[in-house]
Design an enzyme around this catalytic site. Structure first.
Site, PDB file in Angstrom:
ATOM      1  N   LYS A 101       2.799   2.052   2.760  1.00 34.31           N
ATOM      2  CA  LYS A 101       2.559   2.358   3.930  1.00 34.31           C
ATOM      3  C   LYS A 101       2.266   1.086   4.941  1.00 34.31           C
ATOM      4  O   LYS A 101       2.838   1.330   6.265  1.00 34.31           O
ATOM      5  CB  LYS A 101       0.772   2.191   4.374  1.00 34.31           C
ATOM      6  N   LYS A 137      -6.779  -3.288   4.498  1.00 38.32           N
ATOM      7  CA  LYS A 137      -5.994  -1.642   4.824  1.00 38.32           C
ATOM      8  C   LYS A 137      -6.063  -2.002   6.393  1.00 38.32           C
ATOM      9  O   LYS A 137      -4.981  -1.413   6.724  1.00 38.32           O
ATOM     10  CB  LYS A 137      -7.358  -1.853   4.140  1.00 38.32           C
ATOM     11  N   ASP A 192       0.961  -0.899   0.006  1.00 39.27           N
ATOM     12  CA  ASP A 192       0.056   0.436   0.198  1.00 39.27           C
ATOM     13  C   ASP A 192       0.988   0.928  -0.552  1.00 39.27           C
ATOM     14  O   ASP A 192       1.806   1.509   0.755  1.00 39.27           O
ATOM     15  CB  ASP A 192      -1.045   0.229   1.199  1.00 39.27           C
ATOM     16  N   LYS A 237     -10.867  12.166   0.406  1.00 41.64           N
ATOM     17  CA  LYS A 237     -10.869  11.824   1.778  1.00 41.64           C
ATOM     18  C   LYS A 237     -10.373  12.595   3.049  1.00 41.64           C
ATOM     19  O   LYS A 237      -9.742  13.208   3.156  1.00 41.64           O
ATOM     20  CB  LYS A 237      -9.672  11.204   1.923  1.00 41.64           C
TER      21      LYS A 237
END
Ligand code: NAD
Length: 511
Positions: free
Chosen positions: A467, A353, A304, A396
């Protein structure tokens, strides 16, 4: 002007007895200073040491093609359109006026590196000028999507880019149509089913894999490419139910694809294609299954993209822990309105996630035994909530509360409201990932005059962009943002024959 490989670098030239260069290679000698620690009872004995390394960079720039899995999504369309806007210098109007294309948000194209001092002035050059790198505007794009929309219509669907720019990009993008992809509905949210009109037919997973392999070979040949990079930017898939008999080794995994075993994600098939073709991939999720990856030599960076909220988290927590302040709770809410958010609204996909978002502060906390003397104290409240709110679109909203303990039992609380224009942050980052992966494939190193070898296939150098970065086995993963950036910057400098900056600035203070 200085000719570096095939690229014209205007900013700098290294003149040193420790670097050699010919038409193909730049070799830089580097004495690496580290400190070996031995434990003697409850005391540490520190022994400074020097190890000699040589870094050899192939300065010839290859013709690179990139195939995106999920090409018609928000990231895919924003990246492709953004690069075309730069390539053809397309300007556009919005209510704020006329805009010029740029690569803001790209570490390689828009950030700078300090290369030294001129008298007492610090001198900085663009990151991309330190070593010969592919120009992003020269990349040929292709890829797959389960949705058949051409990239112009897909960009309209994404609602990321200003309308005027969409119109100006239309003639370029409408010719680009994603190839049909592998679609295993069980692995992404059921709500994605209505866009899946571009799928490779049948249930035979081996045939699917062979189709993808052929697609890659055709793309390489039709565009006369030296190198192809494959990057997953499709929706987050749920984890498969792990079974060592199915996923335990590369051979077992291959067998399970041959028998169309149900617990194989689409990403497994794409990763397998990379292994066959020795390509570069960025996703980690399934890498532990690929025991033969060293032999295959495929680069993997992690899981990610580290864009908005996580980047900020690994920066703020590093600052707090570095200041001797003790984070006790991090509560993160995300309101997300794009298709990615829609997919994550299904619990199984959200779990994947959540895992990639949650581990990002662990090493920062673990490093400080003054603040966290016990395992129990390391177990801080770290909560991640993601809610799909269509009205939010691609903008977001990340709302984070950080609660930290300060002097004499006091509390310091940060409430951070971060509007991350998600794909506009992710696209330049994805581009960096591609450019740096490609560069690192051209670098070899030698330790103490041993034979030159390639970097380990787990490219922890790229952790700044991930990430959930991964490291070579046995090596701690670094999440702290400034350490990740310093690592990357210093590697590039060392390979170019430049001095690593320890920020003591003695040459200015006492020069
Ligand atoms: P998106 O939903 O707009 O795009 C994903 C695309 O993948 C869609 O077009 C979909 O049709 C396609 N797709 C789904 N399954 C596929 C398959 N099996 N084969 C081919 N195509 C398939 O999402 P996005 O916003 O572009 O994000 C893409 C990925 O990047 C997601 O996993 C997301 O979580 C991640 N991401 C991370 C960040 C971050 O801040 N770190 C930011 C953006 C995106």
């Amino acid at each position: 002007l200085y000719i570096f490989g095939q690229q014209l670098i205007q900013s700098m030239k290294v003149q040193s007895t420790t670097t050699q260069q010919d038409d193909h290679f730049l070799i830089a000698d580097y004495d690496y200073k580290s400190t070996n620690i031995e434990k003697n009872g409850d005391k540490y004995i520190a022994k400074p040491q020097i190890t000699n390394f040589k870094f050899k960079t192939d300065t010839r720039i290859p013709k690179v093609g990139v195939m995106l899995v999920g090409w018609g999504g928000n990231n895919g369309t924003t990246l492709t359109g953004g690069i075309l806007a730069n390539k053809f210098n397309i300007t556009w109007n919005s209510r704020r006026g006329t805009h010029q294309p740029n690569f803001y948000g790209s570490l390689t194209q828009s950030s700078v590196i300090k290369i030294g001092t001129c008298n007492t002035e610090e001198v900085f050059v663009p990151f991309k000028d330190v070593l010969p790198m592919v120009n992003p505007c020269d990349i040929v794009f292709g890829g797959w999507d389960i949705s058949s929309l051409n990239l112009a219509d897909a960009m309209g669907r994404a609602q990321v880019v200003d309308y005027d720019l969409q119109q100006k990009l239309r003639p370029y993008l409408e010719k680009l149509v994603p190839l049909p992809s592998i679609y295993y509905p069980d692995f992404i949210a059921a709500n994605q089913g209505d866009r899946a009109d571009n799928v490779i037919p049948g249930n035979n997973k081996l045939e699917h894999l062979n189709t993808i392999r052929k697609n890659i070979a055709d793309f390489k040949q039709q565009n006369n490419l030296d190198k192809v990079i494959l990057l997953w930017t499709a929706n987050t898939e749920r984890f498969c139910v792990e079974d060592p008999n199915v996923h335990g080794t590369a051979e077992k995994l291959m067998k399970s694809i041959e028998s169309s075993h149900p617990e194989n994600q689409c990403i497994n098939n794409f990763c397998m294609c990379c292994l066959f073709r020795r390509m570069l991939i960025h996703q980690w999720i399934t890498i532990k299954y690929y025991c033969s990856r060293k032999k295959a030599g495929v680069f993997v960076a992690g899981d990610d993209f580290k864009t908005g909220q996580t980047k900020f988290k690994t920066c703020l927590v590093e600052y707090l822990v570095g200041a001797g302040i003790k984070p006790k709770a991090i509560i993160s809410y995300n309101h997300l309105g794009n298709n990615d958010g829609k997919n994550l609204s299904q619990e199984s996909c959200f779990k994947s996630k959540e895992r990639s978002k949650k581990t990002c502060v662990d090493d920062i906390l673990e490093s400080n035994k003054v603040l966290y003397p016990t395992e129990e104290e390391l177990n801080i409240d770290h909560t991640i909530v993601i809610k799909y709110c269509p009205e939010t679109g691609d903008s977001k909203k990340a709302m984070d509360e950080y609660i930290a303990e300060i002097f004499l039992g006091g509390r310091q609380t940060f409430a951070v409201y971060n509007v991350c224009e998600d794909s506009l942050l992710a696209a330049p980052l994805i581009m960096d990932l591609l450019l740096l992966c490609e560069l690192f494939e051209r670098i070899q190193f030698s330790k103490d005059s041993s034979e030159f070898q390639r970097f380990d296939t787990v490219l922890s150098w790229l952790s700044y962009l991930m990430k959930a970065p991964k490291s070579e086995s046995g090596i701690t993963t670094i999440n702290a943002l400034s350490r990740q950036r310093a690592m990357l910057e210093n590697l590039v400098k060392v390979c170019a024959g430049l001095t690593v900056d320890d920020n003591l600035r003695l040459e200015v203070r006492y020069g």
